[in-house]
Write a protein that holds these residues in place. Structure first.
Motif, short mmCIF file in Angstrom:
data_model
loop_
_atom_site.label_atom_id
_atom_site.label_comp_id
_atom_site.label_asym_id
_atom_site.label_seq_id
_atom_site.Cartn_x
_atom_site.Cartn_y
_atom_site.Cartn_z
N LYS A 39 0.84 -1.20 0.00
CA LYS A 39 0.00 0.00 0.00
C LYS A 39 0.87 1.24 0.00
CE LYS A 39 -0.48 -0.09 5.04
NZ LYS A 39 0.51 -1.16 5.22
N LYS A 62 -2.22 5.33 -8.02
CA LYS A 62 -3.13 5.59 -9.13
C LYS A 62 -3.20 4.41 -10.09
CE LYS A 62 -2.77 10.65 -9.11
NZ LYS A 62 -2.34 11.85 -9.87
N ASN A 101 -5.13 1.49 -8.35
CA ASN A 101 -6.58 1.76 -8.30
C ASN A 101 -7.21 1.73 -9.69
OD1 ASN A 101 -6.92 1.94 -5.55
ND2 ASN A 101 -6.56 4.15 -5.46
N LEU A 119 -7.78 -1.91 -10.41
CA LEU A 119 -8.85 -2.44 -9.59
C LEU A 119 -10.22 -2.04 -10.14
CD1 LEU A 119 -7.37 -1.91 -6.03
CD2 LEU A 119 -7.88 -4.11 -7.09
N LYS A 120 -10.36 -0.78 -10.52
CA LYS A 120 -11.62 -0.30 -11.11
C LYS A 120 -11.90 -1.01 -12.43
CE LYS A 120 -11.57 4.36 -9.09
NZ LYS A 120 -11.49 5.82 -9.39
N GLN A 124 -13.29 -2.76 -5.72
CA GLN A 124 -13.18 -1.52 -4.99
C GLN A 124 -11.75 -1.00 -5.06
OE1 GLN A 124 -13.25 -0.42 -0.33
NE2 GLN A 124 -15.13 -1.39 -1.06
N ALA A 125 -11.60 0.29 -5.38
CA ALA A 125 -10.26 0.89 -5.50
C ALA A 125 -9.74 1.25 -4.12
CB ALA A 125 -10.33 2.12 -6.40
N ASN A 126 -9.26 0.22 -3.41
CA ASN A 126 -8.81 0.43 -2.03
C ASN A 126 -7.31 0.66 -1.93
OD1 ASN A 126 -7.95 -2.15 -2.62
ND2 ASN A 126 -8.68 -3.08 -0.72
N GLY A 127 -6.61 0.71 -3.07
CA GLY A 127 -5.18 1.04 -3.07
C GLY A 127 -4.27 -0.05 -2.56
#
Length: 283
Positions: free
Chosen positions: A219, A253, A256, A259-260, A265-268
């Motif tokens: 993260k 960025k 995420n 993920l999108k 979910q763009a939780n990083g």
């Protein structure tokens, strides 16, 4: 699931103390939004009921009392209903309330088509649609295909609901006594977790809840050789990043964005599942 207690109300219930209703063990309220084909037939208490029920922490649904006697009129009612409920969030379905004798006089062909016309319009607009109807006309005028297609709310004032098919909610009394409501009120029991279904599917004004791919992993702020390896994979996937072992803003960025793209979910967080999928997508 165990039956959940609720009530349904209209303009004929005024000054409802929804906090007392909730304290009495009722967790939801189905509110009449209106009736008929014209915007002037919006229930005069709808806005107050909705606002105050929400403020008390109750789950809310709505119903539209139908006077339709044709498919075209049912479509018109749906359009007005959508105008009345727009901009609001509902944890329970929006119901087509079919109980007029003039509708049942149209018979077993027209009635199911009216239900389908109304409910399809609601579904096309992003709502979870249902049918409210008494048991006897349900069995006599609604086909099994339509009865099983939409959320079914059955009225039968007896010690039990005698409908043999599947249904989500049962209105068992029109003369209930509930703390917070003056006079008689309709009482209901629900057997489906509509709030979870509606929210997970992003219906009734709610955004669809994206699933989480990884809850643990690299993260923002992490520094390690593992982060460097992750960034190198991201660069192979086409992202422009600096070649060091720091999980910075650019890496966040990129993670995420993927993920999108994958529907999560763009939780990083870039964990084991993220890295496995990333490797699989690099050609």
């Amino acid at each position: 699931m165990a039956a959940i207690k609720g009530i349904d109300i209209s303009q004929y219930q005024t000054n409802v103390d929804f906090k007392k209703v909730k304290s009495a063990g009722y967790s939801y309220v189905i509110i009449r939004a209106g009736y008929g084909r014209y915007i002037k037939q919006k229930d005069p208490q709808f806005e107050n009921h909705y606002k105050n029920a929400k403020a008390a922490g109750l789950n809310v649904g709505a119903y539209w009392y139908s006077y339709a006697a044709s498919v075209e009129e049912a479509k018109q009612e749906a359009a007005v209903c959508l105008e009345v409920i727009k901009g609001k969030q509902f944890e329970f379905p929006i119901y087509f309330d079919l109980e007029e004798k003039s509708a049942f006089a149209k018979g077993r062909t027209v009635c199911p088509n009216m239900v389908t016309a109304f409910c399809s319009a609601l579904e096309n607009a992003g709502y979870f649609a249902g049918l409210y109807i008494s048991r006897s006309p349900l069995q006599n005028y609604i086909t099994s295909e339509v009865a099983s297609r939409y959320a079914l709310w059955i009225a039968e004032y007896d010690s039990k609901c005698n409908y043999i098919g599947a249904y989500g909610m049962w209105q068992y009394s029109s003369a209930g006594k509930v703390n917070g409501v003056s006079g008689n009120v309709d009482c209901d029991r629900c057997y489906v977790d509509y709030p979870s279904v509606i929210k997970s599917k992003g219906l009734n004004g709610y955004a669809k809840t994206a699933k989480i791919l990884d809850s643990l992993g690299f993260k923002k702020g992490d520094k390690s050789d593992g982060v460097l390896a992750l960034k190198q994979l991201l660069m192979l996937a086409g992202y422009k990043l600096d070649n060091n072992g720091t999980f910075g803003e650019g890496t966040l960025k990129a993670v995420n964005a993927l993920l999108k793209k994958w529907g999560y979910q763009a939780n990083g967080i870039a964990g084991a599942k993220f890295i496995k999928r990333l490797v699989g997508n690099i050609k």
